[in-house]
Design a protein around this motif. Structure first.
Motif, short mmCIF file in Angstrom:
data_model
loop_
_atom_site.label_atom_id
_atom_site.label_comp_id
_atom_site.label_asym_id
_atom_site.label_seq_id
_atom_site.Cartn_x
_atom_site.Cartn_y
_atom_site.Cartn_z
N GLN A 176 -5.07 2.18 14.62
CA GLN A 176 -5.24 0.94 13.86
C GLN A 176 -4.33 0.23 13.57
OE1 GLN A 176 -5.62 4.22 12.85
NE2 GLN A 176 -5.13 4.40 10.54
N ALA A 195 -10.77 5.08 4.18
CA ALA A 195 -9.67 4.77 5.42
C ALA A 195 -10.70 4.86 6.57
CB ALA A 195 -8.55 5.79 5.27
N ASP A 196 -11.50 5.87 6.78
CA ASP A 196 -12.21 6.03 7.91
C ASP A 196 -13.29 4.70 8.12
OD1 ASP A 196 -11.04 8.49 8.64
OD2 ASP A 196 -12.70 9.56 7.75
N ASP A 202 -10.04 8.87 1.75
CA ASP A 202 -9.99 9.24 3.05
C ASP A 202 -11.32 8.80 3.69
OD1 ASP A 202 -7.82 10.75 3.38
OD2 ASP A 202 -8.52 12.75 3.02
N THR A 225 0.72 -1.32 -0.03
CA THR A 225 -0.01 -0.07 -0.06
C THR A 225 0.79 1.37 -0.10
OG1 THR A 225 -1.89 -1.15 1.27
CG2 THR A 225 -1.98 1.38 1.25
#
Length: 209
Positions: free
Chosen positions: A112, A39-40, A36, A18
Motif C-alpha cells: 500500500q 487497516a485491512d 488490524d 500516524t
C-alpha cells in the motif's frame, strides 16, 4: 497553503503523524484487533480504487516492463540487504537494534505504501502495482532464506497464510475494481480528479476500458 503542499504532501504528514500516534498510544488487546481490521479494509479499498482507475493497457505495459521489475527486485533483495548489513555493523547500535534494522532491510516494502507514494510522485502506478505485488510474492520465499543466511536463524513464515492474505487483500479487490471499471471508473475519476493518480488516467471510452 498551496505552496506548502507543493513541497510537502499531506499524505506524508498523516503518515508521520500516524507513526507518532502509534508510538505514544499503541493499540493493545481488543483495540489491536479492531485496528488490524480497519487497516485491512483500507488496503482493500485502496486496491479496489486503483483497479478501477487503471486501464488494462497500462497494466499490461507495466507488467511487461521487465527492466523495471528486475530493478525493483534487485533493490529489494540485494541493495537494501547490503545497506542493512552496513547499518547493522555500526558500533553505536545495540545488538537488538542492529538486528531489527537488518531484519527490516530484508523485508519487501508494504504494497500500500509503494502504491500511495508512487501516486503522490505521479509515477507509473500500474507498474508499481505489478512490481510491488511481484516483490511481495517473492518475499514469501526469499525473505526467510535471507533471514536464515544473514541472521543465523531459520526464517519462520507461514507461506499459505501469506499467500492467502496477499490474494484476499490485494489481488481480489484490485481485480474486482478493474472488472467494475466500466461501471465505477468514471465516478472515481471525477471524484478524485484533484488527487495524484500517477498514471494519467482519465475517463476512457468504453472501447479502451
Amino acid at each position: 497553503m498551496a505552496r506548502l503542499t507543493r513541497f510537502f504532501d499531506p499524505f506524508i504528514g498523516f503518515l508521520v503523524g500516524t507513526v507518532v500516534l502509534a508510538s505514544l498510544l499503541p493499540a493493545r488487546g481488543a483495540w489491536a484487533d479492531r485496528v488490524d481490521v480497519l487497516a485491512d479494509i483500507g488496503i482493500v479499498l485502496l486496491f479496489f480504487i486503483h483497479g478501477a482507475k487503471l486501464s488494462r493497457r497500462n497494466l499490461i505495459d507495466g507488467g511487461r516492463n521487465l527492466r523495471l521489475q528486475l530493478a525493483v527486485l534487485a533493490c529489494t533483495f540485494l541493495v537494501f540487504p547490503v545497506l542493512g548489513l552496513a547499518l547493522s555493523s555500526l558500533p553505536m547500535l545495540s545488538a537488538s537494534l542492529a538486528t531489527g534494522f537488518l531484519f527490516l532491510a530484508l523485508l519487501p516494502s508494504t504494497v500500500q505504501s509503494s502504491i500511495a507514494l508512487t501516486a503522490i510522485a505521479r509515477g507509473n502506478v500500474a507498474a508499481a502495482v505489478c512490481s510491488a505485488t511481484f516483490s511481495n510474492f517473492a518475499g514469501i520465499f526469499i525473505t526467510p532464506l535471507l533471514v536464515g543466511l544473514l541472521l543465523g536463524g531459520a526464517g519462520e513464515l507461514s507461506i499459505m497464510a501469506s499467500v492467502q492474505k496477499i490474494v484476499l487483500n490485494l489481488l481480489l479487490p484490485f481485480l474486482a475494481g478493474h472488472l467494475l471499471r466500466p461501471l465505477v471508473g468514471d465516478f472515481i475519476a471525477r471524484h478524485m480528479a484533484g488527487a495524484p493518480s500517477g498514471a494519467g488516467e482519465a475517463p476512457l471510452p468504453a472501447a479502451q476500458r
